[in-house]
Motif scaffolding. Sequence first.
Motif, PDB file in Angstrom:
ATOM      1  N   GLY A 212       0.813  -1.205   0.000  1.00 55.18           N
ATOM      2  CA  GLY A 212       0.000   0.000   0.000  1.00 55.18           C
ATOM      3  C   GLY A 212       0.849   1.258   0.000  1.00 55.18           C
ATOM      4  O   GLY A 212       0.336   2.360   0.035  1.00 55.18           O
ATOM      5  N   ASP A 213       2.174   1.094  -0.014  1.00 58.66           N
ATOM      6  CA  ASP A 213       3.098   2.213  -0.121  1.00 58.66           C
ATOM      7  C   ASP A 213       3.002   3.191   1.049  1.00 58.66           C
ATOM      8  O   ASP A 213       3.143   4.396   0.880  1.00 58.66           O
ATOM      9  N   ARG A 214       2.743   2.677   2.235  1.00 51.33           N
ATOM     10  CA  ARG A 214       2.732   3.510   3.437  1.00 51.33           C
ATOM     11  C   ARG A 214       3.558   2.808   4.487  1.00 51.33           C
ATOM     12  O   ARG A 214       3.086   1.920   5.185  1.00 51.33           O
ATOM     13  N   ASP A 215       4.816   3.190   4.583  1.00 53.92           N
ATOM     14  CA  ASP A 215       5.715   2.584   5.560  1.00 53.92           C
ATOM     15  C   ASP A 215       5.299   2.939   6.978  1.00 53.92           C
ATOM     16  O   ASP A 215       4.648   3.962   7.208  1.00 53.92           O
ATOM     17  N   THR A 216       5.686   2.097   7.927  1.00 52.80           N
ATOM     18  CA  THR A 216       5.399   2.318   9.340  1.00 52.80           C
ATOM     19  C   THR A 216       6.719   2.356  10.095  1.00 52.80           C
ATOM     20  O   THR A 216       7.537   1.449   9.974  1.00 52.80           O
ATOM     21  N   LEU A 217       6.915   3.403  10.871  1.00 52.49           N
ATOM     22  CA  LEU A 217       8.134   3.601  11.642  1.00 52.49           C
ATOM     23  C   LEU A 217       8.013   2.933  13.003  1.00 52.49           C
ATOM     24  O   LEU A 217       6.985   3.069  13.678  1.00 52.49           O
ATOM     25  N   VAL A 218       9.046   2.202  13.412  1.00 53.99           N
ATOM     26  CA  VAL A 218       9.094   1.575  14.728  1.00 53.99           C
ATOM     27  C   VAL A 218      10.317   2.146  15.433  1.00 53.99           C
ATOM     28  O   VAL A 218      11.446   1.973  14.966  1.00 53.99           O
ATOM     29  N   CYS A 219      10.092   2.857  16.523  1.00 54.27           N
ATOM     30  CA  CYS A 219      11.202   3.527  17.200  1.00 54.27           C
ATOM     31  C   CYS A 219      11.359   3.011  18.633  1.00 54.27           C
ATOM     32  O   CYS A 219      10.383   2.649  19.283  1.00 54.27           O
ATOM     33  N   PRO A 220      12.597   2.977  19.114  1.00 56.93           N
ATOM     34  CA  PRO A 220      12.832   2.516  20.484  1.00 56.93           C
ATOM     35  C   PRO A 220      12.461   3.597  21.487  1.00 56.93           C
ATOM     36  O   PRO A 220      12.615   4.794  21.224  1.00 56.93           O
ATOM     37  N   LYS A 221      11.952   3.163  22.627  1.00 58.13           N
ATOM     38  CA  LYS A 221      11.614   4.095  23.710  1.00 58.13           C
ATOM     39  C   LYS A 221      11.859   3.353  25.021  1.00 58.13           C
ATOM     40  O   LYS A 221      11.205   2.346  25.287  1.00 58.13           O
ATOM     41  N   LYS A 222      12.808   3.830  25.796  1.00 59.95           N
ATOM     42  CA  LYS A 222      13.197   3.129  27.021  1.00 59.95           C
ATOM     43  C   LYS A 222      12.048   2.950  28.002  1.00 59.95           C
ATOM     44  O   LYS A 222      11.917   1.921  28.634  1.00 59.95           O
ATOM     45  N   ASP A 223      11.209   3.966  28.154  1.00 60.97           N
ATOM     46  CA  ASP A 223      10.095   3.867  29.102  1.00 60.97           C
ATOM     47  C   ASP A 223       8.788   3.479  28.399  1.00 60.97           C
ATOM     48  O   ASP A 223       7.705   3.815  28.845  1.00 60.97           O
ATOM     49  N   HIS A 224       8.928   2.745  27.295  1.00 60.37           N
ATOM     50  CA  HIS A 224       7.775   2.293  26.505  1.00 60.37           C
ATOM     51  C   HIS A 224       6.802   1.500  27.368  1.00 60.37           C
ATOM     52  O   HIS A 224       7.194   0.657  28.169  1.00 60.37           O
ATOM     53  N   VAL A 225       5.534   1.776  27.177  1.00 60.24           N
ATOM     54  CA  VAL A 225       4.458   1.007  27.799  1.00 60.24           C
ATOM     55  C   VAL A 225       3.581   0.513  26.651  1.00 60.24           C
ATOM     56  O   VAL A 225       3.157   1.311  25.821  1.00 60.24           O
ATOM     57  N   PRO A 226       3.335  -0.789  26.572  1.00 69.02           N
ATOM     58  CA  PRO A 226       2.509  -1.302  25.472  1.00 69.02           C
ATOM     59  C   PRO A 226       1.155  -0.606  25.416  1.00 69.02           C
ATOM     60  O   PRO A 226       0.551  -0.296  26.446  1.00 69.02           O
ATOM     61  N   ALA A 227       0.701  -0.360  24.200  1.00 67.29           N
ATOM     62  CA  ALA A 227      -0.593   0.285  24.002  1.00 67.29           C
ATOM     63  C   ALA A 227      -1.717  -0.606  24.512  1.00 67.29           C
ATOM     64  O   ALA A 227      -1.616  -1.830  24.467  1.00 67.29           O
ATOM     65  N   THR A 228      -2.771   0.007  24.971  1.00 70.50           N
ATOM     66  CA  THR A 228      -3.950  -0.740  25.414  1.00 70.50           C
ATOM     67  C   THR A 228      -4.983  -0.811  24.291  1.00 70.50           C
ATOM     68  O   THR A 228      -6.135  -1.139  24.520  1.00 70.50           O
ATOM     69  N   PHE A 229      -4.538  -0.502  23.090  1.00 70.52           N
ATOM     70  CA  PHE A 229      -5.407  -0.509  21.921  1.00 70.52           C
ATOM     71  C   PHE A 229      -4.588  -1.005  20.733  1.00 70.52           C
ATOM     72  O   PHE A 229      -3.368  -1.090  20.792  1.00 70.52           O
ATOM     73  N   THR A 230      -5.251  -1.331  19.646  1.00 72.96           N
ATOM     74  CA  THR A 230      -4.575  -1.825  18.457  1.00 72.96           C
ATOM     75  C   THR A 230      -3.887  -0.685  17.743  1.00 72.96           C
ATOM     76  O   THR A 230      -4.487   0.353  17.500  1.00 72.96           O
ATOM     77  N   ILE A 231      -2.603  -0.887  17.391  1.00 67.62           N
ATOM     78  CA  ILE A 231      -1.879   0.165  16.688  1.00 67.62           C
ATOM     79  C   ILE A 231      -1.505  -0.215  15.270  1.00 67.62           C
ATOM     80  O   ILE A 231      -1.108   0.623  14.490  1.00 67.62           O
ATOM     81  N   LEU A 232      -1.621  -1.495  14.928  1.00 66.44           N
ATOM     82  CA  LEU A 232      -1.281  -1.944  13.585  1.00 66.44           C
ATOM     83  C   LEU A 232      -2.218  -3.088  13.227  1.00 66.44           C
ATOM     84  O   LEU A 232      -2.301  -4.079  13.945  1.00 66.44           O
ATOM     85  N   ASN A 233      -2.950  -2.925  12.149  1.00 68.92           N
ATOM     86  CA  ASN A 233      -3.941  -3.919  11.736  1.00 68.92           C
ATOM     87  C   ASN A 233      -3.553  -4.537  10.405  1.00 68.92           C
ATOM     88  O   ASN A 233      -3.105  -3.835   9.499  1.00 68.92           O
TER      89      ASN A 233
END
Length: 75
Positions: free
Chosen positions: A44-65
Amino acid sequence: MFENTKAFSGFSVDDIDAARRFYGEVLGLRISEANGMLTLHIAGDRDTLVCPKKDHVPATFTILNFPVEDVEAAS
């Protein structure tokens, strides 16, 4: 101002190596890496960026379908 801009989405993770293995090896997505971040190259020609975050907390909702015909067979 932004009506013709090709936007992209992104999300954070606490472990880039684990994310690379999951998205690249488990899901089989094409991935590139630069500056400590991953880019998921999804149809679909829409890249998705994944970035590191030390204090990351998993989302409580869907972020990628991903659309699939049979959810049970895909999981």
